[in-house]
Write a protein that holds these residues in place. Structure first.
Motif, PDB file in Angstrom:
ATOM      1  N   LEU A 107     -21.751  41.243  43.974  1.00 21.26           N
ATOM      2  CA  LEU A 107     -20.828  40.154  44.260  1.00 21.26           C
ATOM      3  C   LEU A 107     -19.562  40.291  43.423  1.00 21.26           C
ATOM      4  O   LEU A 107     -19.584  40.841  42.309  1.00 21.26           O
ATOM      5  N   ARG A 147     -19.629  46.446  54.240  1.00 16.46           N
ATOM      6  CA  ARG A 147     -19.888  45.464  53.186  1.00 16.46           C
ATOM      7  C   ARG A 147     -18.728  44.491  53.035  1.00 16.46           C
ATOM      8  O   ARG A 147     -18.931  43.285  52.855  1.00 16.46           O
ATOM      9  N   TYR A 165     -28.557  38.167  45.898  1.00 15.06           N
ATOM     10  CA  TYR A 165     -27.342  38.877  46.270  1.00 15.06           C
ATOM     11  C   TYR A 165     -27.077  39.938  45.206  1.00 15.06           C
ATOM     12  O   TYR A 165     -27.435  39.760  44.028  1.00 15.06           O
ATOM     13  N   ARG A 224     -30.789  31.238  50.708  1.00 17.23           N
ATOM     14  CA  ARG A 224     -29.749  31.950  51.463  1.00 17.23           C
ATOM     15  C   ARG A 224     -29.213  31.083  52.602  1.00 17.23           C
ATOM     16  O   ARG A 224     -28.007  31.063  52.862  1.00 17.23           O
ATOM     17  N   ASP A 251     -17.150  35.149  43.691  1.00 17.81           N
ATOM     18  CA  ASP A 251     -18.309  34.770  44.497  1.00 17.81           C
ATOM     19  C   ASP A 251     -19.525  34.500  43.613  1.00 17.81           C
ATOM     20  O   ASP A 251     -20.306  33.571  43.888  1.00 17.81           O
ATOM     21  N   SER A 285     -25.191  40.508  40.308  1.00 19.61           N
ATOM     22  CA  SER A 285     -26.448  40.340  41.023  1.00 19.61           C
ATOM     23  C   SER A 285     -27.123  39.054  40.545  1.00 19.61           C
ATOM     24  O   SER A 285     -27.103  38.733  39.353  1.00 19.61           O
TER      25      SER A 285
END
Length: 563
Positions: A62, A156, A59, A101, A66, A89
């Motif tokens: 973020l 996003r 990811y 994921r 998160d 990241s």
């Protein structure tokens, strides 16, 4: 106490101190151990690096909350990860990225941006006020809408703010509801008008009594994406441009689809310019057909007057009523003859009476009537200009060059292009088809081939091969020469030129100078003035520097004493 000294004299060569240190066996052994340890450590590090996992991005971008939730979930599942320098990241091993994921998605991670940054609790405590309940409902609705909009392809994150006024009993005090949507788009992405309209209708359909005109959409750059007035000049101009572009692309696509099977894929390019008239005209027409009339209604009247007085002079006698009917009498032999005579006399008298007659007639006709109301739509096609470029044939001639199309083939392609766009000469349309060899681009020359290092599993093989190669270079390029240098015998000392020096040995206070042809003669007047410890140190130094010569001197001493 007797002290012994060895004195040296002459021009003996002395080696450099660094070279002497390197020739020391202890120093060389220490260097060997240090080199071997460093090479082994470096080789082990290379092997571990080559056998380590290849990390891929899980990811990026973020939120801190998160990122913290994702890292905690990875730690709980014992999944190795690397956190980027920006803290937004996260990278995991490439072979486990899909499973990671899916597992995180099952846990609801990452949650993304929510309205107000807080997800309301699902339970409803007893005794909550109406204001708190309505506020909580509004927050949950905003959160759900934001999550739904964030599921779009180019979005996003999304935040929705709703303004829901309280309903009043008075109509004049009621205010309409409104909504504002803040979109965070991915870098380089942009929403078109249809997607913006879809977001507006999604929000308006989710909130009761919310007019789509009361929904505003703003991106992360602060640009207003919705148009408040669709009849404004900017909105009208944008609509006209989109209509012209869509029409031109449709015509160009028709031409390329029709000509591609004939000339080959990628060998035709078409551009169309459509001249549109956006003026709107309304016209009403009413016409009658006078050549074919039809009778709708007809009325006819006639009048006739008769004068019974016969034109007598006005007076009492003329105004008297007519005589009564004659009384019947008995029939006589000549009764029929007399009756006929009287009837003829009466008819003659009536015919001779003057009369007046008048008549009138009215007739209505219905004519044919036609009423038409014509409204020309905005965007009427006025003129069409088409330009088509065709590459040479795919076949090559004897010299390896492409073959152009003949004039007859170009005319055939031109006719097809005209029929594809609905060519109208009266309208002033133009269609031009030319044949020109295309310049070969790298994309056309060779299809895209994925680099081998991007294929699955190749990076691990490359890392392992690089580790083995570096280990071999260390073994054969560093350790092997080092071992050979340490195991090599020391070089012999150069022979001394000139006469051999003399050796003077003093034991106690008795000096004895024995001059003979010894291989080495050592004498120095400064040694006599040295202390005993200094003499011992000087002798040790001499032994370390010239062990062979000192050994020869001692052998000579032993031989002299034995003789």
């Amino acid at each position: 106490m007797a002290d012994n000294a060895i004195t040296s004299s002459g021009n003996g060569s002395r080696l450099d101190p660094l070279k002497s240190l390197l020739r020391n066996p202890a120093t060389r052994l220490l260097m060997l151990l240090f080199g071997v340890a460093a090479a082994v450590a470096f080789g082990v590090a290379i092997v571990l690096w080559s056998r380590g996992p290849n990390y891929a991005l899980l990811y990026a971008g973020l939120d801190p909350k998160d990122a913290s939730s994702v890292t905690q979930a990875l730690q709980a599942s014992n999944t190795p990860y690397k956190l980027g320098a920006d803290g937004a990241s996260i990278s995991v091993p490439a072979e486990t990225i899909a499973d990671t994921r899916i597992r995180l998605a099952g846990q609801g991670l990452p949650q993304g941006s929510t309205a107000g940054g807080v997800m309301p609790a699902s339970d409803s405590p007893f005794g909550m006020s109406d204001l708190a309940e309505s506020t909580r409902y509004q927050q949950m609705l905003e959160t759900d809408l934001g999550s739904t909009i964030a599921g779009l392809q180019f979005v996003r994150a999304a935040r929705v703010h709703l303004a829901l006024p309280k309903t009043s009993a008075f109509i004049r005090d009621n205010r309409p509801a409104s909504a504002s949507v803040l979109l965070t788009l991915y870098p380089g992405r942009q929403l078109d008008s249809s997607q913006i309209t879809a977001i507006v209708h999604l929000v308006s359909a989710s909130v009761p009594d919310l007019d789509p005109a009361q929904v505003s959409v703003v991106d992360q750059q602060g640009a207003l994406l919705t148009v408040s007035d669709p009849d404004s000049p900017g909105a009208v101009g944008d609509m006209r441009l989109r209509l012209a572009t869509r029409m031109e692309n449709s015509y160009a696509q028709r031409i390329e689809t029709l000509l591609t099977p004939l000339v080959g894929a990628g060998r035709v390019r078409a551009q169309v310019h459509a001249d549109l008239d956006f003026s709107q005209t309304e016209k009403a027409t009413e016409s009658y057909d006078s050549a074919n009339p039809a009778v709708r209604s007809e009325q006819t009247s006639s009048e006739q007057k008769r004068d019974d007085a016969g034109g007598a002079i006005a007076g009492a006698l003329s105004n008297q009523p007519p005589n009564g009917a004659p009384q019947p009498t008995a029939a006589k032999p000549n009764a029929g003859t007399n009756a006929n005579a009287k009837a003829g006399a009466a008819a003659t008298a009536q015919a001779s009476t003057p009369s007046e007659t008048s008549s009138s007639s009215t007739r209505n006709y219905e004519l044919g009537r036609t009423v038409s109301h014509v409204s020309d739509p905005a965007g009427r096609l006025v003129r069409l200009s088409v330009a088509v470029v065709v590459d040479n044939k795919a076949a090559l001639d004897g010299k390896g060059k492409s073959v152009p199309f003949a004039a007859q083939d170009l005319q055939h392609l031109t006719d097809l292009a005209k029929n594809a766009v609905g060519f109208d000469a009266k309208r002033g349309d133009t269609v031009s088809v030319i044949n020109q060899a295309f310049t070969e681009t790298p994309a056309d020359a060779a299809p895209f081939v994925q680099p081998f290092w991007e294929r699955p599993g190749m990076m691990d093989l490359i890392k392992q091969g690089a580790g083995i190669l570096v280990a071999l270079l260390i073994a054969f390029g560093l350790l092997r020469p080092l071992l050979k240098g340490l195991m090599r015998a020391p070089e012999p000392l150069p022979a001394l030129a000139g006469p051999l020096p003399t050796v003077s040995v003093r034991i106690g206070d008795d000096d004895r100078m024995d001059e003979r042809d010894d291989p080495v003669r050592i004498s120095s007047p400064q040694i006599q003035s040295m202390a005993y410890e200094q003499k011992i140190g000087q002798a040790r130094k001499l032994v370390q520097e010239n062990p062979k010569q000192v050994a020869q001197v001692v052998m000579n001493w032993v031989g002299d004493d034995g003789s």
